[in-house]
Design a protein around this motif. Structure first.
Motif, PDB file in Angstrom:
ATOM      1  N   LYS A  60       0.911  -1.242  -0.727  1.00 11.13           N
ATOM      2  CA  LYS A  60       0.211   0.073   0.185  1.00 11.13           C
ATOM      3  C   LYS A  60       0.705   0.986  -0.270  1.00 11.13           C
ATOM      4  CE  LYS A  60      -4.416  -1.230   1.992  1.00 11.13           C
ATOM      5  NZ  LYS A  60      -5.072  -0.867   3.698  1.00 11.13           N
ATOM      6  N   LYS A  61       1.232   1.321   0.523  1.00 10.72           N
ATOM      7  CA  LYS A  61       2.962   2.504   0.851  1.00 10.72           C
ATOM      8  C   LYS A  61       3.454   2.706  -0.225  1.00 10.72           C
ATOM      9  CE  LYS A  61       5.458   4.743   4.626  1.00 10.72           C
ATOM     10  NZ  LYS A  61       6.021   4.675   5.174  1.00 10.72           N
ATOM     11  N   GLY A  62       4.392   1.525  -0.761  1.00 10.46           N
ATOM     12  CA  GLY A  62       4.969   1.715  -1.715  1.00 10.46           C
ATOM     13  C   GLY A  62       6.755   1.545  -1.601  1.00 10.46           C
ATOM     14  N   SER A  63       7.668   1.814  -0.472  1.00  8.50           N
ATOM     15  CA  SER A  63       8.442   1.524   0.616  1.00  8.50           C
ATOM     16  C   SER A  63       8.667   1.503   1.793  1.00  8.50           C
ATOM     17  CB  SER A  63       9.590   2.325  -0.884  1.00  8.50           C
ATOM     18  OG  SER A  63       9.190   3.760  -0.429  1.00  8.50           O
ATOM     19  N   LEU A  64       9.856   1.116   1.735  1.00 11.82           N
ATOM     20  CA  LEU A  64       9.906   0.496   3.886  1.00 11.82           C
ATOM     21  C   LEU A  64      11.811   1.137   3.661  1.00 11.82           C
ATOM     22  CD1 LEU A  64       8.359  -1.559   5.870  1.00 11.82           C
ATOM     23  CD2 LEU A  64       8.548   0.354   5.436  1.00 11.82           C
ATOM     24  N   LYS A  65      11.853   1.704   4.707  1.00 11.64           N
ATOM     25  CA  LYS A  65      13.603   1.354   4.666  1.00 11.64           C
ATOM     26  C   LYS A  65      14.348   1.330   6.366  1.00 11.64           C
ATOM     27  CE  LYS A  65      16.525   5.910   5.140  1.00 11.64           C
ATOM     28  NZ  LYS A  65      17.681   5.006   5.913  1.00 11.64           N
ATOM     29  N   ILE A  66      15.379  -0.060   5.721  1.00 10.03           N
ATOM     30  CA  ILE A  66      15.738  -0.702   6.604  1.00 10.03           C
ATOM     31  C   ILE A  66      17.319   0.039   6.510  1.00 10.03           C
ATOM     32  CG2 ILE A  66      14.139  -2.409   6.466  1.00 10.03           C
ATOM     33  CD1 ILE A  66      16.484  -3.295   5.189  1.00 10.03           C
ATOM     34  N   ARG A  67      17.889   0.090   8.113  1.00  7.61           N
ATOM     35  CA  ARG A  67      19.062   0.900   8.002  1.00  7.61           C
ATOM     36  C   ARG A  67      19.950   0.107   7.322  1.00  7.61           C
ATOM     37  NH1 ARG A  67      22.235  -4.003  11.642  1.00  7.61           N
ATOM     38  NH2 ARG A  67      21.204  -5.068  11.811  1.00  7.61           N
ATOM     39  N   SER A  68      21.374   0.473   7.609  1.00  9.54           N
ATOM     40  CA  SER A  68      22.222   0.793   6.601  1.00  9.54           C
ATOM     41  C   SER A  68      22.912  -0.804   7.294  1.00  9.54           C
ATOM     42  CB  SER A  68      23.563   1.457   6.821  1.00  9.54           C
ATOM     43  OG  SER A  68      24.241   1.083   6.496  1.00  9.54           O
ATOM     44  N   ILE A  69      23.198  -1.810   6.642  1.00  8.73           N
ATOM     45  CA  ILE A  69      24.262  -3.285   7.158  1.00  8.73           C
ATOM     46  C   ILE A  69      25.305  -2.877   6.402  1.00  8.73           C
ATOM     47  CG2 ILE A  69      24.075  -5.796   6.929  1.00  8.73           C
ATOM     48  CD1 ILE A  69      21.273  -5.462   6.366  1.00  8.73           C
ATOM     49  N   PRO A  70      26.612  -2.116   6.748  1.00  8.17           N
ATOM     50  CA  PRO A  70      28.340  -2.526   5.936  1.00  8.17           C
ATOM     51  C   PRO A  70      27.897  -3.606   5.872  1.00  8.17           C
ATOM     52  CG  PRO A  70      28.098  -2.006   8.942  1.00  8.17           C
ATOM     53  CD  PRO A  70      26.400  -2.429   8.083  1.00  8.17           C
ATOM     54  N   GLY A  71      27.941  -4.869   5.562  1.00  9.10           N
ATOM     55  CA  GLY A  71      28.842  -6.169   4.573  1.00  9.10           C
ATOM     56  C   GLY A  71      27.950  -6.055   3.344  1.00  9.10           C
ATOM     57  N   LEU A  72      26.787  -5.507   3.514  1.00 11.01           N
ATOM     58  CA  LEU A  72      26.197  -5.227   2.305  1.00 11.01           C
ATOM     59  C   LEU A  72      26.661  -4.285   1.092  1.00 11.01           C
ATOM     60  CD1 LEU A  72      22.687  -6.312   3.115  1.00 11.01           C
ATOM     61  CD2 LEU A  72      24.321  -7.869   2.405  1.00 11.01           C
ATOM     62  N   GLU A  73      26.491  -2.763   1.721  1.00  9.63           N
ATOM     63  CA  GLU A  73      26.913  -1.622   1.352  1.00  9.63           C
ATOM     64  C   GLU A  73      28.392  -1.806   0.831  1.00  9.63           C
ATOM     65  OE1 GLU A  73      25.272   1.280   1.407  1.00  9.63           O
ATOM     66  OE2 GLU A  73      23.973   0.291   2.623  1.00  9.63           O
ATOM     67  N   ALA A  74      29.262  -2.784   1.473  1.00 10.52           N
ATOM     68  CA  ALA A  74      30.720  -3.259   1.457  1.00 10.52           C
ATOM     69  C   ALA A  74      30.295  -4.085  -0.403  1.00 10.52           C
ATOM     70  CB  ALA A  74      31.374  -3.498   1.903  1.00 10.52           C
ATOM     71  N   MET A  75      29.207  -4.173  -0.809  1.00 10.02           N
ATOM     72  CA  MET A  75      29.583  -5.380  -1.905  1.00 10.02           C
ATOM     73  C   MET A  75      29.345  -4.782  -3.201  1.00 10.02           C
ATOM     74  SD  MET A  75      28.278  -8.284  -1.273  1.00 10.02           S
ATOM     75  CE  MET A  75      27.688  -9.431  -0.217  1.00 10.02           C
ATOM     76  N   ASP A  76      29.375  -3.663  -3.219  1.00  6.91           N
ATOM     77  CA  ASP A  76      29.778  -2.484  -4.321  1.00  6.91           C
ATOM     78  C   ASP A  76      31.426  -2.471  -4.262  1.00  6.91           C
ATOM     79  OD1 ASP A  76      27.157  -2.535  -6.178  1.00  6.91           O
ATOM     80  OD2 ASP A  76      26.831  -0.910  -4.801  1.00  6.91           O
ATOM     81  N   GLU A  77      31.621  -1.840  -3.112  1.00  6.81           N
ATOM     82  CA  GLU A  77      33.161  -1.768  -3.065  1.00  6.81           C
ATOM     83  C   GLU A  77      33.895  -3.040  -3.628  1.00  6.81           C
ATOM     84  OE1 GLU A  77      34.382  -1.030   0.735  1.00  6.81           O
ATOM     85  OE2 GLU A  77      36.269  -0.983   0.519  1.00  6.81           O
ATOM     86  N   ALA A  78      33.481  -4.049  -2.621  1.00  3.90           N
ATOM     87  CA  ALA A  78      33.991  -5.397  -3.386  1.00  3.90           C
ATOM     88  C   ALA A  78      34.234  -6.179  -4.696  1.00  3.90           C
ATOM     89  CB  ALA A  78      33.606  -6.690  -2.521  1.00  3.90           C
ATOM     90  N   VAL A  79      32.901  -5.458  -5.395  1.00  7.60           N
ATOM     91  CA  VAL A  79      33.190  -5.964  -7.028  1.00  7.60           C
ATOM     92  C   VAL A  79      34.130  -5.255  -7.305  1.00  7.60           C
ATOM     93  CG1 VAL A  79      31.805  -5.914  -8.809  1.00  7.60           C
ATOM     94  CG2 VAL A  79      30.954  -6.846  -6.624  1.00  7.60           C
ATOM     95  N   GLY A  80      34.247  -3.905  -7.289  1.00  5.46           N
ATOM     96  CA  GLY A  80      34.484  -2.566  -7.970  1.00  5.46           C
ATOM     97  C   GLY A  80      36.412  -2.521  -8.010  1.00  5.46           C
ATOM     98  N   ARG A  81      36.891  -3.719  -6.320  1.00  2.00           N
ATOM     99  CA  ARG A  81      38.000  -3.828  -6.076  1.00  2.00           C
ATOM    100  C   ARG A  81      38.777  -4.833  -7.037  1.00  2.00           C
ATOM    101  NH1 ARG A  81      41.281  -6.968  -2.609  1.00  2.00           N
ATOM    102  NH2 ARG A  81      42.614  -5.683  -1.574  1.00  2.00           N
ATOM    103  N   ALA A  82      37.591  -5.841  -7.353  1.00  2.00           N
ATOM    104  CA  ALA A  82      38.675  -7.095  -8.013  1.00  2.00           C
ATOM    105  C   ALA A  82      38.430  -6.767  -9.215  1.00  2.00           C
ATOM    106  CB  ALA A  82      37.786  -7.920  -8.164  1.00  2.00           C
ATOM    107  N   THR A  83      38.012  -5.411  -9.605  1.00  2.00           N
ATOM    108  CA  THR A  83      37.455  -4.860 -11.115  1.00  2.00           C
ATOM    109  C   THR A  83      38.892  -4.759 -11.483  1.00  2.00           C
ATOM    110  OG1 THR A  83      35.007  -5.245 -10.987  1.00  2.00           O
ATOM    111  CG2 THR A  83      36.080  -3.939 -13.286  1.00  2.00           C
ATOM    112  N   GLU A  84      38.886  -3.694 -10.746  1.00  2.00           N
ATOM    113  CA  GLU A  84      39.730  -2.647 -10.648  1.00  2.00           C
ATOM    114  C   GLU A  84      41.625  -3.218 -10.797  1.00  2.00           C
ATOM    115  OE1 GLU A  84      40.198   0.502  -7.944  1.00  2.00           O
ATOM    116  OE2 GLU A  84      37.861   1.304  -8.572  1.00  2.00           O
ATOM    117  N   MET A  85      41.548  -4.361 -10.168  1.00  2.00           N
ATOM    118  CA  MET A  85      42.705  -4.608 -10.384  1.00  2.00           C
ATOM    119  C   MET A  85      43.399  -6.106 -10.898  1.00  2.00           C
ATOM    120  SD  MET A  85      42.540  -5.777  -5.450  1.00  2.00           S
ATOM    121  CE  MET A  85      43.943  -6.699  -5.412  1.00  2.00           C
ATOM    122  N   GLY A  86      41.698  -6.274 -11.396  1.00  2.00           N
ATOM    123  CA  GLY A  86      41.691  -7.704 -12.581  1.00  2.00           C
ATOM    124  C   GLY A  86      41.854  -8.787 -12.397  1.00  2.00           C
TER     125      GLY A  86
END
Lengths: 286, 206
Positions: A60-86
């Motif tokens: 009904k409402k459309g969306s919900l906010k849940i607290r930030s989880i550092p381990g999941l926030e770091a997922m982009d960094e983890a993928v980006g790091r591997a890409t940069e390092m080849g």
């Protein structure tokens, strides 16, 4: 699955019910409910009501906010790091089989991670302990790559079955880490004594490591040896957090709300028990 | 249809497994047993698929002389030798198969397991460095537990084993139970999402 496959599935379900009902219906009449499981049933019913209640609320409402989880926030960094390092990314779902909820949660996270990886065309290595998990992981990654428009980047040979021996699996994954030197290790699933051996080897090669498991004993090892650890329900909330699917977020909110209720009951039980009223403790103990 | 049928199968069996847990009727007990038997049968076929993919993967790497192909050769030789020995003289006591298992496989597994002792030491060294207040508290609790679990702790003071037991039974248990409640609720919510088809990534569909 084509039409033939669908019909076969339906026939299988029918055969299953016929086979067990024919042998069991003749048996003597016994109880319809095990009273020793009353507390558990009430708990599950409350969870079901809250989870679906919040799902409807989110719809009904459309969306919900849940607290930030550092381990999941770091997922982009983890993928980006591997890409940069080849260098490749290593994903392990541990020793779990497909019937375990932790393995299911692991596959759900893999789907989201694979989408990110597909965008950067970074190699993803998944050595598996269970052949059934191998097949599911291949399918999940293949679909994720196709969804992001990079089906050609999918390499089925990077997702393979290793062994059903616990320490044989550890030896294989350690060997892969030392030879391939992945920039990122994701240990998400069911882990036992091998957790620390894997995480420490990953640490020794300087990989960024994100771990999550449903075992409280292994969590302590991961916390020490990994950069980020998904603790408790964070691991099960990961797929909703990564996909931002409002339905999944609603169910996470529902379980959080029930956790709050449990916290209040524990607090009330503690206070009442200290004051000498054991009613609540006795009631919950049943 | 490709998406709906697996979701329906998952829903039917998910609800069945939930109901059979609470209803002690023979019809459900028998059904549960049937599911377990089915799982065994499916597993055997899955293992065949796994063994086949293992063979293909390693043969391909050997034939293409890819980097470190010698390891693929070792893995394949091990598999072939064990299959050959198993069919040749069986797997009973005093068979070559069991001899190889007891004298090669078991010691290699034990070697891997024993590495854990060294990894615990290196992880403990990193984890127990008193860089801040939390790490210092962790270090103190760790030292107390180590002392409380060895005879010298008892010799120093009878309070040390008591304090170690208190740390394990009160603060540590409270934290562990908090995490366990979260895991339990997370498992139930994830199972519900899978049963009703909200979560279907495991099917290869988002």
């Amino acid at each position: 699955m084509n039409l033939k496959g669908n019909i076969r599935s339906l026939i299988s379900i029918f055969v299953f019910f016929v086979s067990f009902s024919s042998t069991a219906l003749a048996a003597e009449e016994v109880r319809w409910f095990d009273p020793q499981k009353t507390g558990l049933l009430i708990g599950i019913l409350i969870t079901i009501i809250l989870v679906f209640g919040f799902i409807l609320y989110v719809k009904k409402k459309g969306s919900l906010k849940i607290r930030s989880i550092p381990g999941l926030e770091a997922m982009d960094e983890a993928v980006g790091r591997a890409t940069e390092m080849g260098k490749p990314i290593l994903f392990s779902s541990g020793l779990g089989k497909m019937e375990r909820v932790a393995t299911m949660a692991s596959m759900n996270i893999l789907g989201s991670v694979a989408e990110k990886i597909a965008e950067y065309n970074t190699p993803l290595i998944i050595p598996n302990y269970d052949p059934m998990v191998t097949t599911v992981a291949q399918e999940v990654v293949k679909e994720s790559f196709a969804r992001t428009g990079h089906p050609e980047s999918f390499k089925p040979e990077n997702i393979y079955f290793v062994t059903q021996s616990q320490f044989g699996y550890v030896a294989a994954v350690d060997g892969i880490m030392l030879r391939e030197k992945p920039a990122t290790n994701l240990f998400l699933g069911t882990f036992e004594a091998e957790s620390l051996i894997l995480a420490e080897t990953g640490n020794s090669i300087g990989a960024l490591q994100i771990a999550g498991t449903d075992s409280t004993i292994q969590l302590s090892f991961f916390i020490v040896a990994c950069d980020y650890t998904l603790i408790g329900e964070e691991f099960f909330a990961a797929s909703g957090y990564l996909t931002k699917d409002p339905m999944i977020l609603g169910s996470i909110k529902g379980q959080d709300f029930f956790k709050l209720i449990i916290g209040v009951i524990i607090l009330a039980g503690g206070i009442l028990s200290t004051l000498g009223y054991g009613y609540l403790i006795n009631l919950l103990g049943k | 249809m490709r998406r709906q049928i697996p979701i329906v199968v998952c829903f039917v069996f998910g609800i069945f497994m939930l109901v059979q847990f609470f209803v002690p009727q023979p019809i459900f007990t028998q059904g549960y047993q049937n599911v377990l038997d089915w799982m065994q049968i499916i597993f055997v076929f899955a293992l065949l698929v796994g063994a086949l993919s293992f063979l293909i993967l390693h043969l391909e790497k050997i034939s293409k002389r890819q980097k470190d192909w010698i390891y693929n050769f070792v893995a394949l030789s091990g598999l072939t030798a064990m299959v050959f020995l198993g069919f040749w003289k069986g797997i009973q006591k005093d068979s070559p198969f069991l001899w190889v298992f007891d004298n090669l496989q078991v010691p290699m597994q034990s070697t891997m397991f024993s590495l854990l002792a060294f990894f615990v030491a290196s992880a403990a060294y990193r984890g127990f460095r008193a860089r801040n207040l939390e790490a210092a508290v962790l270090l103190l609790a760790g030292l107390l537990l180590i002392l409380g679990r060895v005879p010298i702790g008892e010799m120093l003071s009878s309070k040390i084993p008591e304090a170690a037991t208190w740390v394990l039974n009160v603060p540590s248990m409270a934290a562990r139970r908090g995490i366990l409640i979260g895991i339990g609720l997370g498992s139930i919510a994830t199972s519900l999402r899978i049963i009703v088809g909200i979560e279907r990534t495991y099917l290869g569909k988002g």
